[in-house]
Design an enzyme around this catalytic site. Structure first.
Site, short mmCIF file in Angstrom:
data_model
loop_
_atom_site.label_atom_id
_atom_site.label_comp_id
_atom_site.label_asym_id
_atom_site.label_seq_id
_atom_site.Cartn_x
_atom_site.Cartn_y
_atom_site.Cartn_z
CG ASP A 13 -1.88 -1.18 1.17
OD1 ASP A 13 -2.41 -1.48 0.09
OD2 ASP A 13 -2.04 -1.82 2.22
CE LYS A 16 2.94 -2.40 -4.49
NZ LYS A 16 2.56 -2.13 -3.11
CG ASN A 38 -2.52 -11.01 -2.34
OD1 ASN A 38 -2.45 -10.87 -3.55
ND2 ASN A 38 -1.50 -11.44 -1.60
N GLY A 40 -4.40 -4.67 -4.08
CA GLY A 40 -5.41 -3.66 -4.41
C GLY A 40 -4.69 -2.40 -4.84
CG HIS A 41 -1.87 -2.21 -7.37
ND1 HIS A 41 -1.10 -2.94 -8.22
CD2 HIS A 41 -1.36 -2.44 -6.12
CE1 HIS A 41 -0.16 -3.58 -7.53
NE2 HIS A 41 -0.31 -3.30 -6.26
CD GLN A 224 0.82 -8.80 -2.42
OE1 GLN A 224 1.59 -9.43 -3.10
NE2 GLN A 224 -0.44 -8.68 -2.76
CB THR A 239 1.88 -11.97 1.05
OG1 THR A 239 0.93 -12.67 0.23
CG2 THR A 239 3.05 -11.49 0.19
CB ALA A 298 -7.46 -0.70 -2.30
#
Ligand code: IMP
Ligand code: MG
Length: 423
Positions: A13, A16, A38, A40-41, A224, A239, A298
């Site tokens: 987060d 990116k 997993n 969220g951009h 990530q 992760t 996100a």
């Protein structure tokens, strides 16, 4: 722009999505090499907010080709619904701008359920996963028992393999006290999704190598962040993929010597979702950021934990990833903060550490050593030139870049493409 790996230098987060979107302008091909949905951009463009999970952020620009590499784990049903969701927002996705590796592993419903059950049963020792089945899917991959996109492309074979896998996983799920899975339903859903995905599936390694021969430029989009890496992160609170620069090679089949540049993205402060140590965590900063409506996940909507900029972490990230250029995001998040603290070292049992310890409990016991800097107490979201930033803001970003040990290249002062300062 040359072949560029973009990675997160913190706990994910870092913003990116936005930086990738900005850098995409100069790339021909954008590739995801690890992780799954997993991620969220978030990218905001022309007043529309796009949240991408599996599809590379490059998809939002016309004429760009996006690739989901072999290192990604794909939930085909989720992928298709993402494609449909983007289509509703006017983003056209066809086999001309999206390619999917036939070697990528599948995330199946039993992975999601196992992820959920393990988190439930671990109670307070939970990892705080996104419950997308990522860990169990990578576990199957490493155990050599996973199903891949290439299996899904062969319906009869797929159904046979799936049936055996469902039987095996149902016995585990039942032992955990969870509801078993209905093989027929899953088989039907997956074959239907597989049929729709077929036009996109190809040998992406070959595609990327041919593109390189033609002089095309590739942007490797990391998901990530460094400290969520399965090897280098704050294990076990990580992760299940290699989120660091090396993952771009293994996850795509593009060799190390073809990589020209590594861009590290980091927030002007630190955030983390899920459990695990966060030495510079600060309640006051978190409350302030959440009050501004900032720092909500996100993918899961969870409020992110927040802390001061941790230079111990980002310095280590620079080492592991070979970061050349830094993109500092969310500088505007600190507009009202004065003074601003920077974590420049950890103290553990009276000793000063310059790198994060490997052990989770030790990291948890690390006390941050802070340096204080003046805040700028001004709204900077409309600044477009570095020289126009308040002096205190310039000093702050220069200081965190110097402590991190890489060249300052981009400063982001807001979520839109325009709110980007290039140095
Ligand atoms: P998993 O990847 O769902 O197994 O979650 C493992 C850990 O990584 C948890 O702490 C998650 O919150 C975190 N995580 C996974 N994906 C992201 C991401 O895209 N951004 C930030 N944190 C993530
Ligand atoms: Mg994210």
């Amino acid at each position: 722009m040359a072949n560029t790996i973009l990675i997160g230098a913190q706990w994910g987060d870092e913003g990116k999505g936005k930086i990738i979107d900005v850098l995409t302008a100069q790339a021909n091909i954008i590739v995801r090499s690890q992780g799954g949905n997993n991620a969220g951009h978030t990218v905001i463009h022309d007043g529309v907010t796009y949240v991408l999970h599996l599809i590379p952020s490059g998809i939002l620009r016309r004429g760009k080709i996006c690739v989901i590499g072999n290192g990604v784990v794909i939930d085909p049903v989720a992928l298709f619904s993402e494609i449909e969701g983007l289509a509703k927002l006017g983003v056209t996705i066809t086999s001309r701008n999206l390619l999917i590796s036939d070697c990528a592993h599948l995330v199946l419903p039993y992975h999601r359920l196992l992820d959920e059950q393990r988190e439930l049963r671990n109670g307070r020792a939970k990892i705080g996963t996104t419950k997308r089945g990522i860990g169990p899917a990578y576990a199957d991959k490493a155990a050599r028992t996973g199903l891949r996109i290439s299996d899904l492309m062969q319906p009869i074979l797929f159904s046979k393999k799936l049936q055996a896998k469902v039987r095996e996983n149902n016995s585990i799920l039942e032992a955990l006290g969870a509801r078993p899975i209905n093989y027929r339903e899953v088989n039907e859903d997956y074959l239907a999704a597989g049929k729709k995905l077929r036009p996109f599936v190809t040998n992406t390694v070959l595609y990327l190598h041919r593109a390189l021969q033609q002089g095309k430029e590739i942007l490797f989009e990391g998901a990530q962040g460094t400290f969520l890496d399965i090897d280098h992160g704050t294990y076990p609170y990580v992760t299940s993929s290699n989120t660091t620069a090396g993952g771009a090679c293994t996850g795509t089949g593009v060799p190390p010597h073809r990589m020209d540049r590594v861009v590290g993205v980091m927030k002007a402060y630190t955030t983390r979702v899920g459990e695990g140590a966060l030495p510079s965590e600060d309640r006051y900063l978190a409350e302030m950021l959440h009050r501004l409506g900032r720092e909500f996940g996100a993918t899961t909507g969870r409020a992110r934990r927040c802390g001061w900029f941790d230079a111990v972490a980002t310095r280590y990230a620079t080492m592991i990833n070979g970061i050349d250029d830094l993109a500092i995001t969310n500088l505007d998040g600190l507009d009202d903060v004065d003074p601003i603290q920077i974590c420049v070292g950890y103290r553990l049992n009276g000793k000063r550490l310059e790198v994060p310890p490997c052990d989770a409990a030790q990291l948890d016991n690390c006390e941050p050593i802070y340096e204080k800097m003046r805040g700028w107490k001004k709204n900077i979201s409309s600044v477009r030139k570095f020289s126009e930033l308040p002096l205190a803001a310039r000093n702050y970003v220069k200081r965190i870049a110097a402590l991190t040990g890489a060249r300052l290249a981009i400063v982001s002062v807001g979520p839109t493409r325009a709110q980007t300062i290039f140095l």
